[in-house]
Design a protein around this motif. Structure first.
Motif, mmCIF file in Angstrom:
data_model
loop_
_atom_site.group_PDB
_atom_site.id
_atom_site.type_symbol
_atom_site.label_atom_id
_atom_site.label_comp_id
_atom_site.label_asym_id
_atom_site.label_seq_id
_atom_site.Cartn_x
_atom_site.Cartn_y
_atom_site.Cartn_z
ATOM 1 N N SER A 1 -0.440 -3.753 -5.940
ATOM 2 C CA SER A 1 0.099 -2.496 -5.419
ATOM 3 C C SER A 1 -1.071 -1.538 -5.340
ATOM 4 O O SER A 1 -1.620 -1.112 -6.361
ATOM 5 N N TRP B 1 4.249 6.612 -6.192
ATOM 6 C CA TRP B 1 4.376 5.357 -6.930
ATOM 7 C C TRP B 1 5.660 5.266 -7.766
ATOM 8 O O TRP B 1 6.305 4.201 -7.781
ATOM 9 N N ASP C 1 1.671 4.261 7.868
ATOM 10 C CA ASP C 1 2.387 4.696 6.660
ATOM 11 C C ASP C 1 1.796 5.986 6.110
ATOM 12 O O ASP C 1 2.518 6.884 5.684
ATOM 13 N N GLU C 2 0.472 6.133 6.157
ATOM 14 C CA GLU C 2 -0.167 7.298 5.549
ATOM 15 C C GLU C 2 0.121 8.593 6.296
ATOM 16 O O GLU C 2 0.188 9.658 5.667
ATOM 17 N N SER D 1 6.617 6.493 2.041
ATOM 18 C CA SER D 1 6.129 5.548 3.051
ATOM 19 C C SER D 1 5.293 4.455 2.401
ATOM 20 O O SER D 1 4.454 4.716 1.536
ATOM 21 N N VAL D 2 5.521 3.236 2.852
ATOM 22 C CA VAL D 2 4.913 2.054 2.237
ATOM 23 C C VAL D 2 4.542 1.049 3.324
ATOM 24 O O VAL D 2 5.334 0.785 4.233
ATOM 25 N N THR D 3 3.348 0.487 3.219
ATOM 26 C CA THR D 3 3.015 -0.700 4.000
ATOM 27 C C THR D 3 3.279 -1.914 3.123
ATOM 28 O O THR D 3 2.750 -2.005 2.005
ATOM 29 N N SER E 1 3.285 10.097 4.568
ATOM 30 C CA SER E 1 3.218 10.626 3.206
ATOM 31 C C SER E 1 2.117 11.659 3.025
ATOM 32 O O SER E 1 2.265 12.627 2.264
ATOM 33 N N TYR F 1 0.860 -1.183 0.000
ATOM 34 C CA TYR F 1 0.000 0.000 0.000
ATOM 35 C C TYR F 1 0.897 1.234 0.000
ATOM 36 O O TYR F 1 1.878 1.301 0.753
ATOM 37 N N THR F 2 0.534 2.242 -0.803
ATOM 38 C CA THR F 2 1.290 3.486 -0.769
ATOM 39 C C THR F 2 0.454 4.618 -1.348
ATOM 40 O O THR F 2 -0.642 4.410 -1.885
ATOM 41 N N ASN F 3 1.002 5.807 -1.244
ATOM 42 C CA ASN F 3 0.393 7.029 -1.756
ATOM 43 C C ASN F 3 0.615 7.109 -3.271
ATOM 44 O O ASN F 3 1.733 6.873 -3.738
ATOM 45 N N VAL G 1 8.203 4.064 -5.447
ATOM 46 C CA VAL G 1 7.875 2.799 -4.773
ATOM 47 C C VAL G 1 7.885 1.622 -5.747
ATOM 48 O O VAL G 1 8.146 0.487 -5.345
#
Length: 378
Positions: A206, A191, A218-219, A244-246, A222, A185-187, A194
């Motif tokens: 993703s 991307w 994580d959120e 930031s990444v989960t 970011s 998971y990411t913003n 990431v």
């Protein structure tokens, strides 16, 4: 040994003692000389999600060897046990580490919203210099976090984790699901930075969201930078100050030395590609499935109770109308088959094989956003 080469440092961060005679703390391990990028990696914030702890253990061994060879640039911080509170929650032999038993709060929600904390005065600190703005924003974050006065052990744990990570250039939060393929998971703003990590990890899904609601760990890193860019970006250059990444390391039962070695090495390759570790990174693998909006993920929900029988495996592509699972009622002989209404990867499913009415038991990563509000599971 060169004068600027430091060895790993261990730091201890006490939490508020919840009861008389009881006290816990967080432990962080710091590699590298500092002065460059800062990387923050934590595991098992949901304390019953254990693959990340083993990956952190494998990472620490790799980082120790790389540090001894003088190949670590900047600082890499590892917090292998991010939730000592949850690790102490056992009920009849079962570890229940997702929710705090005293408040029923999810351990990965309700972190301090940095954007809101620094809003009152940040505009006056911004300028036309993007690097100066990064420094100013992080200084404001630190001041805001220092001003917080947690009243409970849980609040003190959240604050300690944020103080360790708020100024990191990269934040990796290692989780897992019930049963799942590797996914992240990411913003969406992040991307491009990431995607190499998703490739090295061989992520099958993703999932991109600016704000899934609830302030997960994580959120909160970011979102602040994206929010500030939305408010002030037409006048002041604001960077992606925290990638930031989960990382969801498959399922709860996928705990093995083989997976830990594979996943730790994938993270090392990513850090090497960013220049945090000296060396030549491995060639980028292909990404099997494209990134998709988290708002396009379809939850499959049980309309009745019964025995849950899956018809397809995690990590596989399903088309519209694909049979995902049956629910069997052994009292009435009724069998209900649940099908996908979107095309995408079945990336996660529940560990249970007994469905209660209304149970969300699987998720499919669809390409078209159709949901709003809270996008994560409880």
């Amino acid at each position: 040994m060169p004068a600027d080469l430091k060895t790993m440092q261990t730091q201890t961060h006490p939490l508020i003692a919840p009861t008389l005679g009881t006290a816990r703390n967080l432990t962080s391990f710091h590699y590298g000389p500092g002065g460059g990028q800062k990387i923050y990696i934590q595991s098992s914030l949901h304390a019953d999600e254990l693959p990340g702890m083993l990956v952190s253990w494998a990472l620490r061994r790799k980082l120790a060897a790389l540090e001894a060879a003088g190949k670590v640039r900047g600082e890499v911080v590892i917090v292998p046990v991010a939730n000592p509170i949850g690790l102490n929650q056992h009920f009849l032999g079962h570890l229940t580490g997702r929710f705090e038993t005293n408040t029923a709060q999810n351990f990965n929600r309700n972190f301090y919203e940095l954007s809101a904390l620094i809003q009152p005065g940040i505009e006056a600190r911004l300028s036309g210099d993007i690097d100066a703005n990064r420094t100013a924003i992080r200084a404001a974050m630190r001041e805001a976090l220092d001003a917080q006065a947690p009243a409970t052990e849980l609040e003190s744990q959240r604050l300690a984790l944020q103080k360790l990570s708020y100024d990191a250039d990269v934040v990796l939060d290692l989780h897992c699901d019930w049963e799942a393929a590797m996914h992240v998971y990411t913003n969406p703003d992040l991307w491009p930075e990431v995607e190499p990590l998703a490739r090295y990890l061989d992520a099958k899904a993703s999932l991109l969201a600016l704000n899934s609601v609830g302030n997960p760990f994580d959120e909160i890193h970011s979102f602040c930078w994206s929010d500030l860019r939305g408010r002030y970006g037409d006048r002041f250059p604001i960077p992606n100050g925290s990638v930031s990444v989960t990382i969801e390391l498959r399922g709860q039962r996928e705990v093995s030395y083989e997976y830990a070695e594979q996943d730790a090495q994938a993270i090392i390759e990513y850090l090497t590609s960013r220049g945090v570790i000296d060396g030549t990174p491995a060639p980028l693998p292909a990404l099997e499935f494209a990134a998709t909006p988290l708002a396009g993920a379809e939850p499959i929900v049980a309309p009745m109770s019964g025995v849950l029988v899956y018809r397809c495996e995690v990590g596989t592509w399903v088309d519209v109308g694909h049979e995902i699972a049956d629910i069997v009622d052994p009292l009435t002989d009724r069998v209900v088959t649940l099908k996908s209404s979107v095309a995408g990867v079945l990336y996660a499913r529940h560990l249970t094989r007994f469905a209660t009415a209304g149970l969300e038991f699987a998720r499919i990563a669809g390409a078209k956003a159709f949901r709003s509000g809270s996008l994560l599971s409880n």
